[in-house]
Design a protein around this motif. Structure first.
Motif, PDB file in Angstrom:
ATOM      1  N   LYS A  70       0.837  -1.204   0.000  1.00 57.63           N
ATOM      2  CA  LYS A  70       0.000   0.000   0.000  1.00 57.63           C
ATOM      3  C   LYS A  70       0.872   1.254   0.000  1.00 57.63           C
ATOM      4  O   LYS A  70       1.815   1.369   0.776  1.00 57.63           O
ATOM      5  N   GLY A  71       0.534   2.177  -0.910  1.00 57.24           N
ATOM      6  CA  GLY A  71       1.269   3.438  -1.003  1.00 57.24           C
ATOM      7  C   GLY A  71       2.422   3.406  -2.001  1.00 57.24           C
ATOM      8  O   GLY A  71       2.915   4.463  -2.406  1.00 57.24           O
ATOM      9  N   ASP A  72       2.872   2.211  -2.388  1.00 53.50           N
ATOM     10  CA  ASP A  72       3.951   2.102  -3.370  1.00 53.50           C
ATOM     11  C   ASP A  72       3.484   2.616  -4.725  1.00 53.50           C
ATOM     12  O   ASP A  72       2.306   2.499  -5.072  1.00 53.50           O
ATOM     13  N   TYR A  73       4.417   3.152  -5.479  1.00 51.59           N
ATOM     14  CA  TYR A  73       4.154   3.502  -6.869  1.00 51.59           C
ATOM     15  C   TYR A  73       4.736   2.406  -7.747  1.00 51.59           C
ATOM     16  O   TYR A  73       5.930   2.120  -7.676  1.00 51.59           O
ATOM     17  N   VAL A  74       3.888   1.816  -8.568  1.00 51.34           N
ATOM     18  CA  VAL A  74       4.342   0.797  -9.511  1.00 51.34           C
ATOM     19  C   VAL A  74       5.093   1.491 -10.637  1.00 51.34           C
ATOM     20  O   VAL A  74       6.168   1.049 -11.044  1.00 51.34           O
ATOM     21  N   ILE A  75       4.512   2.578 -11.140  1.00 54.62           N
ATOM     22  CA  ILE A  75       5.167   3.425 -12.133  1.00 54.62           C
ATOM     23  C   ILE A  75       4.859   4.879 -11.785  1.00 54.62           C
ATOM     24  O   ILE A  75       3.894   5.161 -11.082  1.00 54.62           O
ATOM     25  N   ASP A  88      -2.811  -9.037 -10.837  1.00 52.92           N
ATOM     26  CA  ASP A  88      -3.204 -10.395 -10.461  1.00 52.92           C
ATOM     27  C   ASP A  88      -4.135 -10.336  -9.251  1.00 52.92           C
ATOM     28  O   ASP A  88      -5.210 -10.911  -9.272  1.00 52.92           O
ATOM     29  N   GLU A  89      -3.733  -9.628  -8.216  1.00 53.09           N
ATOM     30  CA  GLU A  89      -4.539  -9.457  -7.003  1.00 53.09           C
ATOM     31  C   GLU A  89      -4.286  -8.075  -6.436  1.00 53.09           C
ATOM     32  O   GLU A  89      -3.167  -7.579  -6.467  1.00 53.09           O
ATOM     33  N   GLY A  90      -5.347  -7.453  -5.921  1.00 58.41           N
ATOM     34  CA  GLY A  90      -5.212  -6.157  -5.274  1.00 58.41           C
ATOM     35  C   GLY A  90      -5.827  -5.043  -6.097  1.00 58.41           C
ATOM     36  O   GLY A  90      -6.554  -5.282  -7.069  1.00 58.41           O
ATOM     37  N   GLU A  91      -5.519  -3.813  -5.665  1.00 55.28           N
ATOM     38  CA  GLU A  91      -6.108  -2.632  -6.301  1.00 55.28           C
ATOM     39  C   GLU A  91      -5.077  -1.513  -6.360  1.00 55.28           C
ATOM     40  O   GLU A  91      -4.266  -1.340  -5.446  1.00 55.28           O
ATOM     41  N   CYS A  92      -5.148  -0.756  -7.449  1.00 62.49           N
ATOM     42  CA  CYS A  92      -4.274   0.400  -7.604  1.00 62.49           C
ATOM     43  C   CYS A  92      -5.036   1.482  -8.369  1.00 62.49           C
ATOM     44  O   CYS A  92      -6.023   1.197  -9.042  1.00 62.49           O
ATOM     45  N   VAL A  93      -4.581   2.710  -8.218  1.00 64.63           N
ATOM     46  CA  VAL A  93      -5.242   3.825  -8.902  1.00 64.63           C
ATOM     47  C   VAL A  93      -4.289   4.461  -9.904  1.00 64.63           C
ATOM     48  O   VAL A  93      -3.075   4.428  -9.751  1.00 64.63           O
ATOM     49  N   VAL A  94      -4.895   5.041 -10.930  1.00 63.05           N
ATOM     50  CA  VAL A  94      -4.163   5.783 -11.948  1.00 63.05           C
ATOM     51  C   VAL A  94      -4.227   7.250 -11.560  1.00 63.05           C
ATOM     52  O   VAL A  94      -5.314   7.785 -11.309  1.00 63.05           O
ATOM     53  N   GLU A  95      -3.074   7.886 -11.497  1.00 64.14           N
ATOM     54  CA  GLU A  95      -3.004   9.312 -11.172  1.00 64.14           C
ATOM     55  C   GLU A  95      -2.372  10.067 -12.335  1.00 64.14           C
ATOM     56  O   GLU A  95      -1.313   9.685 -12.829  1.00 64.14           O
ATOM     57  N   VAL A  96      -3.042  11.113 -12.754  1.00 62.43           N
ATOM     58  CA  VAL A  96      -2.496  12.008 -13.780  1.00 62.43           C
ATOM     59  C   VAL A  96      -2.372  13.378 -13.143  1.00 62.43           C
ATOM     60  O   VAL A  96      -3.370  13.924 -12.658  1.00 62.43           O
ATOM     61  N   VAL A 100      -6.578  11.311  -9.145  1.00 63.35           N
ATOM     62  CA  VAL A 100      -7.000   9.935  -9.421  1.00 63.35           C
ATOM     63  C   VAL A 100      -8.027   9.956 -10.545  1.00 63.35           C
ATOM     64  O   VAL A 100      -9.039  10.653 -10.454  1.00 63.35           O
ATOM     65  N   VAL A 101      -7.747   9.193 -11.615  1.00 64.10           N
ATOM     66  CA  VAL A 101      -8.646   9.191 -12.769  1.00 64.10           C
ATOM     67  C   VAL A 101      -9.225   7.812 -13.077  1.00 64.10           C
ATOM     68  O   VAL A 101     -10.160   7.701 -13.865  1.00 64.10           O
ATOM     69  N   PHE A 102      -8.674   6.765 -12.444  1.00 68.09           N
ATOM     70  CA  PHE A 102      -9.152   5.416 -12.727  1.00 68.09           C
ATOM     71  C   PHE A 102      -8.634   4.468 -11.655  1.00 68.09           C
ATOM     72  O   PHE A 102      -7.637   4.747 -10.996  1.00 68.09           O
ATOM     73  N   THR A 103      -9.326   3.327 -11.503  1.00 71.92           N
ATOM     74  CA  THR A 103      -8.900   2.283 -10.562  1.00 71.92           C
ATOM     75  C   THR A 103      -8.768   0.962 -11.301  1.00 71.92           C
ATOM     76  O   THR A 103      -9.646   0.610 -12.096  1.00 71.92           O
ATOM     77  N   TYR A 104      -7.686   0.252 -11.047  1.00 72.37           N
ATOM     78  CA  TYR A 104      -7.478  -1.087 -11.607  1.00 72.37           C
ATOM     79  C   TYR A 104      -7.605  -2.132 -10.516  1.00 72.37           C
ATOM     80  O   TYR A 104      -7.117  -1.930  -9.387  1.00 72.37           O
ATOM     81  N   THR A 105      -8.260  -3.227 -10.849  1.00 70.54           N
ATOM     82  CA  THR A 105      -8.346  -4.399  -9.975  1.00 70.54           C
ATOM     83  C   THR A 105      -7.907  -5.614 -10.799  1.00 70.54           C
ATOM     84  O   THR A 105      -7.406  -5.460 -11.913  1.00 70.54           O
ATOM     85  N   LYS A 106      -8.157  -6.794 -10.270  1.00 75.21           N
ATOM     86  CA  LYS A 106      -7.745  -8.033 -10.931  1.00 75.21           C
ATOM     87  C   LYS A 106      -8.130  -8.012 -12.413  1.00 75.21           C
ATOM     88  O   LYS A 106      -9.259  -7.719 -12.762  1.00 75.21           O
ATOM     89  N   ARG A 126      -0.535   3.972  -8.320  1.00 76.05           N
ATOM     90  CA  ARG A 126      -0.277   3.875  -6.878  1.00 76.05           C
ATOM     91  C   ARG A 126      -1.140   2.765  -6.276  1.00 76.05           C
ATOM     92  O   ARG A 126      -2.323   2.644  -6.562  1.00 76.05           O
ATOM     93  N   VAL A 127      -0.529   1.950  -5.409  1.00 73.06           N
ATOM     94  CA  VAL A 127      -1.221   0.828  -4.764  1.00 73.06           C
ATOM     95  C   VAL A 127      -2.130   1.355  -3.664  1.00 73.06           C
ATOM     96  O   VAL A 127      -1.700   2.126  -2.799  1.00 73.06           O
ATOM     97  N   THR A 128      -3.411   0.923  -3.687  1.00 75.23           N
ATOM     98  CA  THR A 128      -4.365   1.349  -2.662  1.00 75.23           C
ATOM     99  C   THR A 128      -4.804   0.194  -1.764  1.00 75.23           C
ATOM    100  O   THR A 128      -5.330   0.435  -0.680  1.00 75.23           O
ATOM    101  N   SER A 129      -4.608  -1.042  -2.192  1.00 75.06           N
ATOM    102  CA  SER A 129      -4.920  -2.187  -1.329  1.00 75.06           C
ATOM    103  C   SER A 129      -3.702  -2.464  -0.442  1.00 75.06           C
ATOM    104  O   SER A 129      -2.628  -1.881  -0.649  1.00 75.06           O
TER     105      SER A 129
END
Length: 154
Positions: A70-75, A88-96, A100-106, A126-129
């Motif tokens: 949680k809180g890590d930036y993937v990119i 694969d598992e978890g949730e992250c958000v897209v930030e521009v 926050v403009v979008f959320t990704y899940t599995k 950014r990881v939110t789960s």
């Protein structure tokens, strides 16, 4: 002097040999299941839907499983991109630009533009789960698969 029994004749070694064989079969079964899950995930991504079975298998093997907290930036927006990710598992958000403009899940995926172009990231992820696991493919692996595909089509 009496002849020593061979390893194969020694009962404890026979049991060990059987245990090793069962463990290898179990490991192979898990590896096959893992590859099948990766293939299924890749088949959901538009970018990979045109790949034939051999190419999709190569792509599945090329994937790494990576983990974030949680809180890590993937990119990060503006950084040079070189990897593609599938959640694969978890949730992250897209930030521009910090919004926050979008959320990704599995099943969500991002970074495909970096596979085809050498350009900066258009957004941050950014990881939110509590944890996030993603399959990651490098630009190098992707280009290798696509180069083989182009050669095969000639």
């Amino acid at each position: 002097m009496p002849e020593q029994p061979s390893i194969a004749q020694d009962p404890p070694n026979k049991a060990l040999k059987g245990l090793v064989k069962r463990a290898m079969n179990c490991r192979m079964s898990l590896l096959i299941k893992d590859i099948l899950l990766r293939i299924k995930a890749l088949r959901q991504v538009k970018l990979f839907q045109a790949l034939n079975d051999r190419e999709i298998e190569e792509a599945a093997v090329a994937l790494d499983l990576v983990f974030f907290e949680k809180g890590d930036y993937v990119i990060k927006q503006g950084e040079q991109g070189s990897d593609f990710f599938m959640v694969d598992e978890g949730e992250c958000v897209v930030e521009v630009d910090g919004n926050v403009v979008f959320t990704y899940t599995k099943g969500g995926n991002f970074g495909e533009r970096s596979l085809m172009r050498d350009e900066p990231r258009a957004a941050s992820i950014r990881v939110t789960s509590e944890t996030l696991s993603c399959f990651r493919m490098s630009q190098t692996s992707f280009k290798k698969i696509m180069t083989m595909r182009i050669k095969a089509l000639r």
